[in-house]
Design a protein around this motif. Structure first.
Motif, PDB file in Angstrom:
ATOM      1  N   CYS A   1      55.229  26.800  32.225  1.00 11.70           N
ATOM      2  CA  CYS A   1      56.143  27.022  33.342  1.00 11.70           C
ATOM      3  C   CYS A   1      57.478  27.534  32.807  1.00 11.70           C
ATOM      4  O   CYS A   1      58.028  26.991  31.834  1.00 11.70           O
ATOM      5  CB  CYS A   1      56.332  25.721  34.118  1.00 11.70           C
ATOM      6  N   TYR A   2      58.005  28.557  33.454  1.00 14.28           N
ATOM      7  CA  TYR A   2      59.214  29.223  32.970  1.00 14.28           C
ATOM      8  C   TYR A   2      60.481  28.401  33.193  1.00 14.28           C
ATOM      9  O   TYR A   2      61.529  28.717  32.665  1.00 14.28           O
ATOM     10  CB  TYR A   2      59.344  30.593  33.640  1.00 14.28           C
ATOM     11  N   CYS A   3      60.368  27.288  33.929  1.00 14.00           N
ATOM     12  CA  CYS A   3      61.547  26.438  34.133  1.00 14.00           C
ATOM     13  C   CYS A   3      61.888  25.663  32.872  1.00 14.00           C
ATOM     14  O   CYS A   3      62.989  25.142  32.733  1.00 14.00           O
ATOM     15  CB  CYS A   3      61.332  25.483  35.306  1.00 14.00           C
ATOM     16  N   GLY A   4      60.906  25.580  31.963  1.00 15.55           N
ATOM     17  CA  GLY A   4      61.146  24.861  30.720  1.00 15.55           C
ATOM     18  C   GLY A   4      60.488  23.492  30.662  1.00 15.55           C
ATOM     19  O   GLY A   4      60.602  22.793  29.656  1.00 15.55           O
ATOM     20  N   CYS A   5      59.763  23.109  31.712  1.00 13.10           N
ATOM     21  CA  CYS A   5      59.146  21.779  31.724  1.00 13.10           C
ATOM     22  C   CYS A   5      57.945  21.690  30.789  1.00 13.10           C
ATOM     23  O   CYS A   5      57.521  20.598  30.432  1.00 13.10           O
ATOM     24  CB  CYS A   5      58.740  21.389  33.149  1.00 13.10           C
TER      25      CYS A   5
ATOM     26  N   LEU B   1      55.451  26.597  38.295  1.00 18.48           N
ATOM     27  CA  LEU B   1      54.727  25.683  39.172  1.00 18.48           C
ATOM     28  C   LEU B   1      55.443  25.685  40.518  1.00 18.48           C
ATOM     29  O   LEU B   1      56.629  26.052  40.598  1.00 18.48           O
ATOM     30  CB  LEU B   1      54.731  24.263  38.589  1.00 18.48           C
ATOM     31  N   ALA B   2      54.771  25.253  41.568  1.00 19.72           N
ATOM     32  CA  ALA B   2      55.379  25.226  42.896  1.00 19.72           C
ATOM     33  C   ALA B   2      56.694  24.460  42.863  1.00 19.72           C
ATOM     34  O   ALA B   2      56.751  23.320  42.394  1.00 19.72           O
ATOM     35  CB  ALA B   2      54.417  24.602  43.901  1.00 19.72           C
ATOM     36  N   GLY B   3      57.755  25.095  43.344  1.00 24.59           N
ATOM     37  CA  GLY B   3      59.072  24.472  43.421  1.00 24.59           C
ATOM     38  C   GLY B   3      59.888  24.518  42.145  1.00 24.59           C
ATOM     39  O   GLY B   3      61.097  24.266  42.162  1.00 24.59           O
TER      40      GLY B   3
ATOM     41  N   ALA C   1      64.698  25.524  38.336  1.00 20.59           N
ATOM     42  CA  ALA C   1      65.314  26.303  37.256  1.00 20.59           C
ATOM     43  C   ALA C   1      66.592  26.993  37.736  1.00 20.59           C
ATOM     44  O   ALA C   1      67.603  27.021  37.016  1.00 20.59           O
ATOM     45  CB  ALA C   1      64.318  27.339  36.736  1.00 20.59           C
ATOM     46  N   LEU C   2      66.542  27.548  38.927  1.00 23.97           N
ATOM     47  CA  LEU C   2      67.712  28.234  39.468  1.00 23.97           C
ATOM     48  C   LEU C   2      68.881  27.266  39.649  1.00 23.97           C
ATOM     49  O   LEU C   2      70.010  27.544  39.221  1.00 23.97           O
ATOM     50  CB  LEU C   2      67.354  28.891  40.805  1.00 23.97           C
ATOM     51  N   HIS C   3      68.617  26.118  40.252  1.00 23.77           N
ATOM     52  CA  HIS C   3      69.693  25.160  40.488  1.00 23.77           C
ATOM     53  C   HIS C   3      70.245  24.567  39.188  1.00 23.77           C
ATOM     54  O   HIS C   3      71.447  24.277  39.102  1.00 23.77           O
ATOM     55  CB  HIS C   3      69.235  24.062  41.461  1.00 23.77           C
ATOM     56  N   ALA C   4      69.413  24.421  38.184  1.00 23.73           N
ATOM     57  CA  ALA C   4      69.905  23.948  36.886  1.00 23.73           C
ATOM     58  C   ALA C   4      70.878  24.965  36.295  1.00 23.73           C
ATOM     59  O   ALA C   4      71.884  24.587  35.689  1.00 23.73           O
ATOM     60  CB  ALA C   4      68.732  23.715  35.935  1.00 23.73           C
ATOM     61  N   ARG C   5      70.604  26.245  36.494  1.00 22.56           N
ATOM     62  CA  ARG C   5      71.505  27.279  35.966  1.00 22.56           C
ATOM     63  C   ARG C   5      72.788  27.380  36.778  1.00 22.56           C
ATOM     64  O   ARG C   5      73.861  27.612  36.230  1.00 22.56           O
ATOM     65  CB  ARG C   5      70.758  28.606  35.875  1.00 22.56           C
ATOM     66  N   VAL C   6      72.681  27.200  38.082  1.00 26.46           N
ATOM     67  CA  VAL C   6      73.884  27.173  38.918  1.00 26.46           C
ATOM     68  C   VAL C   6      74.781  26.036  38.459  1.00 26.46           C
ATOM     69  O   VAL C   6      75.998  26.201  38.303  1.00 26.46           O
ATOM     70  CB  VAL C   6      73.521  27.021  40.415  1.00 26.46           C
ATOM     71  N   ALA C   7      74.203  24.878  38.191  1.00 26.20           N
ATOM     72  CA  ALA C   7      74.984  23.704  37.780  1.00 26.20           C
ATOM     73  C   ALA C   7      75.704  23.940  36.448  1.00 26.20           C
ATOM     74  O   ALA C   7      76.782  23.374  36.215  1.00 26.20           O
ATOM     75  CB  ALA C   7      74.075  22.482  37.676  1.00 26.20           C
TER      76      ALA C   7
END
Length: 172
Positions: free
Chosen positions: A123-127, A137-139, A144-150
């Motif tokens: 998964c490209y989010c890093g999990c 994966l779904a969601g 990932a997007l919100h982690a980068r915004v933060a």
């Protein structure tokens, strides 16, 4: 995974070919680089192709090459070309398919898709969880997007940063 069945090598006019090639197809005297250059496009690739990580090229009843896809690029006529790198012996996809029978039966369309255990990516989010198709994966795309915004701060601060970093191109 994408599977592309090639015909025998034939000459084409480089002035008319969307990639400027002078031949396409397979010939037993072609090296791997020539085989890839001649056949990386121009294919009718569906939406599923955008989620695939690998492509196989087969000719005369054998898989001749495996490629890791970096991206698909649009060419004229709604077709696409593959940008990526040839896989060598020692890579699991190469070793599983190259030199063997194609993983799909006889079909009318030269481009087919099949599910492969080798087509699974993290998964490209890093999990680190496996994703059989796509990048997330779904969601997890939102995660990932919100982690980068933060990392920038608030949503407003992220938008300000983004607009400074990636200005819109001029209209026209």
């Amino acid at each position: 995974m994408i599977h592309i069945t090639l015909g025998r090598m034939r000459y084409v006019d480089p002035q008319e070919d969307q990639l400027g090639r002078d031949h396409v197809g397979w010939d037993e005297n072609m090296g791997e680089e020539a085989l890839f250059r001649a056949n990386r496009g121009c294919w009718v690739l569906g939406e599923r192709a955008e989620r695939e990580q690998y492509a196989l090229f087969s000719a005369e009843g054998l898989v001749r090459m495996a490629v890791e896809i970096d991206r698909l690029v649009a060419v004229a006529g709604g077709r696409k070309a593959i940008e990526g790198r040839r896989l060598a012996a020692g890579h699991p996809v190469h070793d599983a398919y190259v030199g063997g029978a194609p993983p799909v039966g006889a079909v009318r369309n030269p481009v087919t898709y099949f599910d492969s255990p080798h087509g699974v990516r993290a998964c490209y989010c890093g999990c680190g969880e496996p994703v059989p198709t796509g990048w997330f994966l779904a969601g997890h795309d939102q995660k990932a997007l919100h982690a980068r915004v933060a990392r920038i701060g608030t949503v407003r601060e992220f938008i300000d940063w983004f607009d400074r970093t990636c200005p819109e191109p001029p209209a026209g």
